[in-house]
Motif scaffolding. Structure first.
Motif: not given
Length: 135
Positions: A1, A5-6, A9, A38-41, A43
């Motif tokens: 992302m 988006e980060l 979120r 950025y990856d999902e982690s 967040v």
């Protein structure tokens, strides 16, 4: 992302996210276009950072603690180095609180003394023309 988006979120603005990255708290990859990704982690990591900042920890403290962080709140694993760092920070906070309490007491004492003196003009005039006294 991408950073926008980060930001959406996590509720943390992009400027702060870039600061976290500069402090080594958050990692981003760069796409071919140069944009941060950025990856999902990320967040979870941002939420951990926000909780730790809320506890009064500095970004330097947090960089040290993050490898021991588990979960969003986060829970911190009790390794000796981590506990020593947190105890040191707690002692600094206790010292600052003691200093503030002393300052507060002194200021309250000055206010009480001034109120006991009554409502006088300052500086007191001894009959001189008030216009001739420097302000």
């Amino acid at each position: 992302m991408r950073i926008g988006e980060l930001s959406r979120r996590t509720g943390v603005n992009a400027h702060q996210l870039r600061y976290y990255e500069a402090q080594g708290l958050l990692e981003a990859d760069r796409g071919a276009n140069g944009y941060r990704t950025y990856d999902e982690s990320a967040v979870l990591r941002v939420r951990q950072i926000r909780h730790l900042l809320g506890a009064g920890l500095s970004s330097e403290d947090i960089a040290y603690l993050l490898p021991c962080a588990v979960g969003e709140t986060p829970e911190l694993l009790g390794c000796p180095e981590l506990l020593a760092a947190m105890r040191s920070r707690l002692q600094r906070l206790d010292d600052q609180m003691a200093t503030l309490a002393q300052s507060r007491t002194a200021l309250a004492d000055y206010i009480d003394a001034a109120e006991r003196m009554g409502n006088q003009t300052y500086p007191p005039f001894d009959g001189a023309d008030p216009e001739s006294v420097p302000a």
